[in-house]
Structures are given as structure tokens and as C-alpha cells.
Design a protein around this motif. Structure first.
Motif, PDB file in Angstrom:
ATOM      1  N   TRP A  14      -0.940   1.797  11.026  1.00  0.00           N
ATOM      2  CA  TRP A  14      -0.622   0.766  10.033  1.00  0.00           C
ATOM      3  C   TRP A  14      -1.364   1.035   8.732  1.00  0.00           C
ATOM      4  N   LYS A  15      -2.651   1.387   8.835  1.00  0.00           N
ATOM      5  CA  LYS A  15      -3.444   1.665   7.637  1.00  0.00           C
ATOM      6  C   LYS A  15      -2.853   2.860   6.882  1.00  0.00           C
ATOM      7  N   THR A  16      -2.418   3.871   7.606  1.00  0.00           N
ATOM      8  CA  THR A  16      -1.802   5.046   6.988  1.00  0.00           C
ATOM      9  C   THR A  16      -0.517   4.660   6.264  1.00  0.00           C
ATOM     10  N   ALA A  17       0.298   3.820   6.897  1.00  0.00           N
ATOM     11  CA  ALA A  17       1.578   3.426   6.306  1.00  0.00           C
ATOM     12  C   ALA A  17       1.394   2.569   5.057  1.00  0.00           C
ATOM     13  N   CYS A  18       0.558   1.545   5.138  1.00  0.00           N
ATOM     14  CA  CYS A  18       0.455   0.633   3.992  1.00  0.00           C
ATOM     15  C   CYS A  18      -0.307   1.250   2.820  1.00  0.00           C
ATOM     16  N   SER A  19      -1.166   2.223   3.082  1.00  0.00           N
ATOM     17  CA  SER A  19      -1.902   2.858   1.988  1.00  0.00           C
ATOM     18  C   SER A  19      -1.201   4.099   1.441  1.00  0.00           C
ATOM     19  N   ALA A  20      -0.075   4.487   2.040  1.00  0.00           N
ATOM     20  CA  ALA A  20       0.626   5.717   1.646  1.00  0.00           C
ATOM     21  C   ALA A  20       0.971   5.772   0.157  1.00  0.00           C
ATOM     22  N   PRO A  21       1.561   4.735  -0.430  1.00  0.00           N
ATOM     23  CA  PRO A  21       1.907   4.851  -1.862  1.00  0.00           C
ATOM     24  C   PRO A  21       0.686   5.132  -2.740  1.00  0.00           C
ATOM     25  N   HIS A  22      -0.427   4.471  -2.462  1.00  0.00           N
ATOM     26  CA  HIS A  22      -1.645   4.683  -3.245  1.00  0.00           C
ATOM     27  C   HIS A  22      -2.163   6.110  -3.050  1.00  0.00           C
ATOM     28  N   ARG A  23      -2.193   6.577  -1.811  1.00  0.00           N
ATOM     29  CA  ARG A  23      -2.685   7.930  -1.526  1.00  0.00           C
ATOM     30  C   ARG A  23      -1.767   8.995  -2.139  1.00  0.00           C
ATOM     31  N   LEU A  33       5.418   2.404  -7.959  1.00  0.00           N
ATOM     32  CA  LEU A  33       5.516   0.952  -7.952  1.00  0.00           C
ATOM     33  C   LEU A  33       5.838   0.539  -6.526  1.00  0.00           C
ATOM     34  N   VAL A  34       4.969  -0.252  -5.929  1.00  0.00           N
ATOM     35  CA  VAL A  34       5.167  -0.721  -4.566  1.00  0.00           C
ATOM     36  C   VAL A  34       5.841  -2.087  -4.643  1.00  0.00           C
ATOM     37  N   ILE A  35       7.028  -2.207  -4.078  1.00  0.00           N
ATOM     38  CA  ILE A  35       7.753  -3.476  -4.078  1.00  0.00           C
ATOM     39  C   ILE A  35       7.780  -3.996  -2.653  1.00  0.00           C
ATOM     40  N   LEU A  36       7.177  -5.150  -2.452  1.00  0.00           N
ATOM     41  CA  LEU A  36       7.145  -5.786  -1.138  1.00  0.00           C
ATOM     42  C   LEU A  36       7.943  -7.084  -1.225  1.00  0.00           C
ATOM     43  N   SER A  66      -7.187  -4.623  -0.692  1.00  0.00           N
ATOM     44  CA  SER A  66      -7.784  -3.635  -1.604  1.00  0.00           C
ATOM     45  C   SER A  66      -6.721  -2.883  -2.393  1.00  0.00           C
ATOM     46  N   LEU A  67      -5.498  -2.831  -1.887  1.00  0.00           N
ATOM     47  CA  LEU A  67      -4.423  -2.091  -2.557  1.00  0.00           C
ATOM     48  C   LEU A  67      -3.740  -2.907  -3.650  1.00  0.00           C
ATOM     49  N   SER A  68      -3.923  -4.221  -3.626  1.00  0.00           N
ATOM     50  CA  SER A  68      -3.180  -5.085  -4.551  1.00  0.00           C
ATOM     51  C   SER A  68      -3.591  -4.901  -6.007  1.00  0.00           C
ATOM     52  N   GLU A  69      -4.756  -4.323  -6.255  1.00  0.00           N
ATOM     53  CA  GLU A  69      -5.197  -4.099  -7.634  1.00  0.00           C
ATOM     54  C   GLU A  69      -5.135  -2.634  -8.046  1.00  0.00           C
ATOM     55  N   SER A  70      -4.425  -1.843  -7.281  1.00  0.00           N
ATOM     56  CA  SER A  70      -4.333  -0.411  -7.562  1.00  0.00           C
ATOM     57  C   SER A  70      -3.685  -0.152  -8.918  1.00  0.00           C
ATOM     58  N   LYS A  71      -4.299   0.702  -9.691  1.00  0.00           N
ATOM     59  CA  LYS A  71      -3.712   1.139 -10.973  1.00  0.00           C
ATOM     60  C   LYS A  71      -2.746   2.298 -10.727  1.00  0.00           C
ATOM     61  N   ALA A  73      -0.772   2.655  -7.849  1.00  0.00           N
ATOM     62  CA  ALA A  73       0.429   2.164  -7.169  1.00  0.00           C
ATOM     63  C   ALA A  73       0.413   0.631  -7.192  1.00  0.00           C
ATOM     64  N   PRO A  74       0.659   0.043  -8.365  1.00  0.00           N
ATOM     65  CA  PRO A  74       0.631  -1.423  -8.458  1.00  0.00           C
ATOM     66  C   PRO A  74       1.717  -2.054  -7.589  1.00  0.00           C
TER      67      PRO A  74
END
Length: 115
Positions: A14-23, A33-36, A66-71, A73-74
Motif C-alpha cells: 500500500w505504501k509503495t502504491a500511494c507514494s508512487a506518483p511522488h517517487r 498531478l495526483v487526482i483522487l 505526508s504526500l498531500s503537500e508534495s510539490k 506530485a500535488p
């Protein structure tokens, strides 16, 4: 990362999947741009047990804290149940991490393109 399917340890997956766009954005030096959409549902319809007999894992929304403020992958978070969505955001993403923007649902073509 290791996935221990035999012991049903899916946390790292799960951590790998949700952090993928940022990584990926960081690795490729490319913005994402991450659209949820319907984000509030993550607290109600995802279970830790395969039979879905226990309680839903309502803490999964916190995975994006922690990902919600990513510059790199906003996030654009949307939902049709606005009060419920705001409640989830305030509980798991700390108030102020996401900016709430209300939109009139019946936009003209021009206003839709601008949005």
C-alpha cells in the motif's frame, strides 16, 4: 520492498502504491498531478480482511498525510459527499494541508475549461 502475501502483510505494498506518483516525479524529474476522486470512500470501503467482515480500515486516508503537500506530485482531492469529504480531510490530513474550493456543479463550457 518485500510483500509478504503468505502472512497477509500488505502494508508495504500500500505504501509503495500511494507514494508512487511522488517517487516517480522525483526519479524522472517530472511533475505529476495526483487526482483522487471520491476520496471519502477510502475510509468506508477498504477492508484489511479479504472477506470484508471486519471494520473498514478508515486510517488509509492518513497514508496521504505526508504526500498531500508534495510539490512534485500535488494532490487534487474530490468527492461528491462534501461534508463527509471535509470530515475525512480534517481528521487524517490535518486541517489546512488541503485548500477547500467549492464549485458550482453546473458550469458553462468556458467555466469548465477554466476549472
Amino acid at each position: 520492498m518485500l510483500f509478504d502475501k503468505e502472512n497477509l502483510l500488505y502494508d508495504s505494498m500500500w505504501k509503495t502504491a500511494c507514494s508512487a506518483p511522488h517517487r516517480f516525479a522525483n526519479f524522472y524529474d517530472q511533475g505529476f498531478l495526483v487526482i483522487l476522486d471520491e476520496f471519502q470512500n477510502i475510509t468506508q470501503y477498504v477492508y484489511r480482511d479479504e472477506q470484508c467482515k471486519g471494520e473498514p480500515d478508515e486510517t488509509l486516508a492518513g497514508s496521504y498525510h505526508s504526500l498531500s503537500e508534495s510539490k512534485l506530485a500535488p494532490m487534487l482531492v474530490t468527492g461528491s459527499y462534501v461534508a463527509w469529504l471535509i470530515q475525512v480531510i480534517n481528521k487524517y490530513l490535518e486541517a489546512g494541508r488541503l485548500k477547500i474550493t467549492r464549485m458550482f456543479p453546473y458550469l458553462t463550457k468556458e467555466a469548465g475549461l477554466q476549472a
